[in-house]
Design a protein around this motif. Sequence first.
Motif, PDB file in Angstrom:
ATOM      1  N   GLY A 175       1.234  -1.608   0.497  1.00  0.00           N
ATOM      2  CA  GLY A 175       0.366   0.332  -0.194  1.00  0.00           C
ATOM      3  C   GLY A 175       0.288   1.118   0.451  1.00  0.00           C
ATOM      4  O   GLY A 175       0.425   2.519  -0.592  1.00  0.00           O
ATOM      5  N   MET A 176       1.669   1.481   0.473  1.00  0.00           N
ATOM      6  CA  MET A 176       2.393   2.431   1.020  1.00  0.00           C
ATOM      7  C   MET A 176       3.656   2.782  -0.767  1.00  0.00           C
ATOM      8  O   MET A 176       3.549   4.272  -1.102  1.00  0.00           O
ATOM      9  CB  MET A 176       4.036   2.252   2.080  1.00  0.00           C
ATOM     10  CG  MET A 176       3.353   2.615   3.591  1.00  0.00           C
ATOM     11  SD  MET A 176       1.565   3.768   3.553  1.00  0.00           S
ATOM     12  CE  MET A 176       3.370   5.575   3.491  1.00  0.00           C
ATOM     13  N   GLY A 214      -7.825   1.897  -0.906  1.00  0.00           N
ATOM     14  CA  GLY A 214      -8.688   1.498  -0.032  1.00  0.00           C
ATOM     15  C   GLY A 214      -8.304   0.599   0.207  1.00  0.00           C
ATOM     16  O   GLY A 214      -8.988  -1.036   0.938  1.00  0.00           O
ATOM     17  N   ILE A 215      -8.503  -0.670  -0.927  1.00  0.00           N
ATOM     18  CA  ILE A 215      -8.932  -1.612  -0.616  1.00  0.00           C
ATOM     19  C   ILE A 215      -7.523  -2.885   0.050  1.00  0.00           C
ATOM     20  O   ILE A 215      -7.658  -3.422   0.821  1.00  0.00           O
ATOM     21  CB  ILE A 215      -8.934  -2.574  -2.227  1.00  0.00           C
ATOM     22  CG1 ILE A 215     -10.380  -2.240  -2.477  1.00  0.00           C
ATOM     23  CG2 ILE A 215      -8.567  -4.634  -2.177  1.00  0.00           C
ATOM     24  CD1 ILE A 215     -10.686  -2.736  -4.562  1.00  0.00           C
ATOM     25  N   ILE A 216      -6.353  -2.145  -0.804  1.00  0.00           N
ATOM     26  CA  ILE A 216      -5.545  -2.499  -0.021  1.00  0.00           C
ATOM     27  C   ILE A 216      -5.478  -2.464   1.350  1.00  0.00           C
ATOM     28  O   ILE A 216      -5.237  -3.642   2.360  1.00  0.00           O
ATOM     29  CB  ILE A 216      -3.834  -2.188  -0.497  1.00  0.00           C
ATOM     30  CG1 ILE A 216      -4.064  -2.646  -2.125  1.00  0.00           C
ATOM     31  CG2 ILE A 216      -2.988  -2.293   0.589  1.00  0.00           C
ATOM     32  CD1 ILE A 216      -2.888  -1.853  -2.801  1.00  0.00           C
ATOM     33  N   ILE A 235     -12.991   8.300  -1.533  1.00  0.00           N
ATOM     34  CA  ILE A 235     -12.648   7.583  -1.396  1.00  0.00           C
ATOM     35  C   ILE A 235     -12.067   5.820  -1.470  1.00  0.00           C
ATOM     36  O   ILE A 235     -12.944   5.277  -0.782  1.00  0.00           O
ATOM     37  CB  ILE A 235     -12.586   7.739  -3.223  1.00  0.00           C
ATOM     38  CG1 ILE A 235     -13.774   8.437  -4.375  1.00  0.00           C
ATOM     39  CG2 ILE A 235     -12.361   6.224  -4.674  1.00  0.00           C
ATOM     40  CD1 ILE A 235     -12.868   8.417  -5.582  1.00  0.00           C
ATOM     41  N   PHE A 236     -12.061   6.839  -1.106  1.00  0.00           N
ATOM     42  CA  PHE A 236      -9.919   6.050  -0.469  1.00  0.00           C
ATOM     43  C   PHE A 236     -11.336   4.934   1.216  1.00  0.00           C
ATOM     44  O   PHE A 236     -10.969   4.327   1.669  1.00  0.00           O
ATOM     45  CB  PHE A 236      -8.833   6.422   0.024  1.00  0.00           C
ATOM     46  CG  PHE A 236      -8.267   5.983   1.754  1.00  0.00           C
ATOM     47  CD1 PHE A 236      -7.270   4.671   0.945  1.00  0.00           C
ATOM     48  CD2 PHE A 236      -8.316   6.046   2.724  1.00  0.00           C
ATOM     49  CE1 PHE A 236      -6.154   4.170   2.286  1.00  0.00           C
ATOM     50  CE2 PHE A 236      -7.196   5.514   3.579  1.00  0.00           C
ATOM     51  CZ  PHE A 236      -6.789   4.672   3.018  1.00  0.00           C
ATOM     52  N   ALA A 237     -12.035   5.879   1.416  1.00  0.00           N
ATOM     53  CA  ALA A 237     -12.295   5.722   2.674  1.00  0.00           C
ATOM     54  C   ALA A 237     -13.691   4.992   2.871  1.00  0.00           C
ATOM     55  O   ALA A 237     -13.678   4.337   3.922  1.00  0.00           O
ATOM     56  CB  ALA A 237     -12.970   7.095   4.045  1.00  0.00           C
TER      57      ALA A 237
END
Length: 216
Positions: free
Chosen positions: A147-148, A167-169, A214-216
């Motif tokens: 993710g990073m 977000g999925i990761i 979107i991330f959240a």
Amino acid sequence: MNILDNKKYFLCVSLILFLYLAVRVVAWNNTTLLEDQDSLFYLSSTEAYLSLDPGRINNLSSDSTPFYPFFSALFSSPGWSTEFGARLCSLIFSLLLFFAVLGISSNIADRPTVLVSLVILSLSPSLIPLSISVLSEPSYIAVVYAGMWLFFAQYKDPEYWKSALLGIIFAAAFLNRVEGIVFLAAIPFLQGLHYFFEKDRKYNLKHYLVWCSIFA
């Protein structure tokens, strides 16, 4: 000519990857005991997922997180033992960690430094046994670093689809270990640091807020 042109660099990375795998295979071959009581818990959870019995899966402890046992069951599905599948799962995710460290370090360091970091990763006395352990840490660390890797590859020009993928990761990281929930705040915060302190950013406040949503 650069002593680390593309061909030589690829060869060096390949040799280090071989070293990375070789020391872990040797460590696995010399492993005879489970790591601790948690390992027994993970094997029990793996057997529950492998059974495909919804009742047995639902009866797992409330402390159980599904990510590592599920993938351990997946790697055990060809018919070998759950311990073998669980250790193989950890090893595969440890390979992901290798490539994630390669990707992250390539974005922030020169090639010699990248190679040194990979050698250190390969020969770390604490990471070698962890990489083939029946524990959730190898898969958790690998997913977080993956993710990073994606975050550092996109933060200068954040796109919505990459936000969804992040977000999925990090949701997968949370499903592996509950402390992964910290990234729900950490990733938007890190992107916010770039937005508020980078004068030459390529996106506006609206784009940043939608990206965070979107991330959240």
